[in-house]
Scaffold this active site. Sequence first.
Site, PDB file in Angstrom:
ATOM      1  N   VAL A  46       0.877  -1.153  -0.071  1.00  9.45           N
ATOM      2  CA  VAL A  46      -0.260   0.198   0.067  1.00  9.45           C
ATOM      3  C   VAL A  46       0.950   1.198   0.279  1.00  9.45           C
ATOM      4  CG1 VAL A  46      -1.759   1.844   1.273  1.00  9.45           C
ATOM      5  CG2 VAL A  46      -1.879  -1.666   0.892  1.00  9.45           C
ATOM      6  N   HIS A  83       3.498   4.081   6.030  1.00 11.04           N
ATOM      7  CA  HIS A  83       2.430   3.603   7.122  1.00 11.04           C
ATOM      8  C   HIS A  83       3.201   2.627   7.809  1.00 11.04           C
ATOM      9  CE1 HIS A  83       1.921   0.733   4.256  1.00 11.04           C
ATOM     10  NE2 HIS A  83       2.214  -0.708   4.976  1.00 11.04           N
TER      11      HIS A  83
HETATM   12  P1  5GP Z   1       3.128  -3.622   3.184  1.00 12.09           P
HETATM   13  O1  5GP Z   1       2.349  -4.320   3.023  1.00 12.09           O
HETATM   14  O2  5GP Z   1       2.271  -2.327   2.614  1.00 12.09           O
HETATM   15  O3  5GP Z   1       3.729  -2.401   4.273  1.00 12.09           O
HETATM   16  O4  5GP Z   1       1.524  -3.275   4.303  1.00 12.09           O
HETATM   17  C1  5GP Z   1       0.150  -2.938   4.163  1.00 12.09           C
HETATM   18  C2  5GP Z   1      -0.169  -3.509   5.460  1.00 12.09           C
HETATM   19  O5  5GP Z   1      -1.966  -3.100   4.736  1.00 12.09           O
HETATM   20  C3  5GP Z   1      -1.128  -5.365   5.282  1.00 12.09           C
HETATM   21  O6  5GP Z   1      -0.648  -6.181   6.188  1.00 12.09           O
HETATM   22  C4  5GP Z   1      -2.536  -5.707   4.666  1.00 12.09           C
HETATM   23  O7  5GP Z   1      -2.673  -6.569   5.509  1.00 12.09           O
HETATM   24  C5  5GP Z   1      -2.731  -4.546   5.066  1.00 12.09           C
HETATM   25  N1  5GP Z   1      -4.152  -3.837   4.771  1.00 12.09           N
HETATM   26  C6  5GP Z   1      -4.532  -4.286   2.519  1.00 12.09           C
HETATM   27  N2  5GP Z   1      -5.894  -4.147   3.058  1.00 12.09           N
HETATM   28  C7  5GP Z   1      -6.474  -3.015   3.945  1.00 12.09           C
HETATM   29  C8  5GP Z   1      -7.823  -2.912   4.300  1.00 12.09           C
HETATM   30  O8  5GP Z   1      -8.463  -2.300   4.065  1.00 12.09           O
HETATM   31  N3  5GP Z   1      -7.999  -2.706   5.829  1.00 12.09           N
HETATM   32  C9  5GP Z   1      -7.432  -2.735   7.119  1.00 12.09           C
HETATM   33  N4  5GP Z   1      -7.204  -2.820   7.851  1.00 12.09           N
HETATM   34  N5  5GP Z   1      -5.712  -3.380   6.177  1.00 12.09           N
HETATM   35  C10 5GP Z   1      -5.214  -3.825   5.275  1.00 12.09           C
END
Ligand code: 5GP
Length: 117
Positions: free
Chosen positions: A100, A104
């Site tokens: 994403v 974050h």
């Molecule tokens: P990244 O992989 O970018 O470091 O972390 C993205 C995080 O966002 C993942 O742990 C994934 O499970 C979480 N995530 C993706 N879509 C959503 C959503 O719609 N709602 C929530 N609460 N978490 C999400």
Amino acid sequence: MQKKHLEKSIFKKIIDGDLPSEKVFENDQLIAIKDIAPVAPVHLLIIPKKCIESIQVMQPEDLPLLQEVVSVAQTLAKEHGVANGYRLLTNSGTDAGQTVFHLHFHLIGGKILGPMG
Ligand code: 5GP
């Protein structure tokens, strides 16, 4: 620039209230929500409201946000019973597993965490 970077991210939609989430904290700068696919009993996402793609492109004027992230992480770790041990991490870029493209921080704990890989 790739199309995914121009679209409103999932987290921006959550911040704007266009998508539901389990919110555990909000102030004028940040929200914190439960991760939809937790990897540990406690898996929260601390998300600056400002649209910044990743830590790699943060500008000097945005760096105070990191202070706020740490402060909120400390409070949430206490509230969620993991102040004795947790990870606070951010993935920057696809090679690191970022999925994403809205800055974050994962707050992960509640079990013995294995080595970093
Ligand atoms: P990244 O992989 O970018 O470091 O972390 C993205 C995080 O966002 C993942 O742990 C994934 O499970 C979480 N995530 C993706 N879509 C959503 C959503 O719609 N709602 C929530 N609460 N978490 C999400």
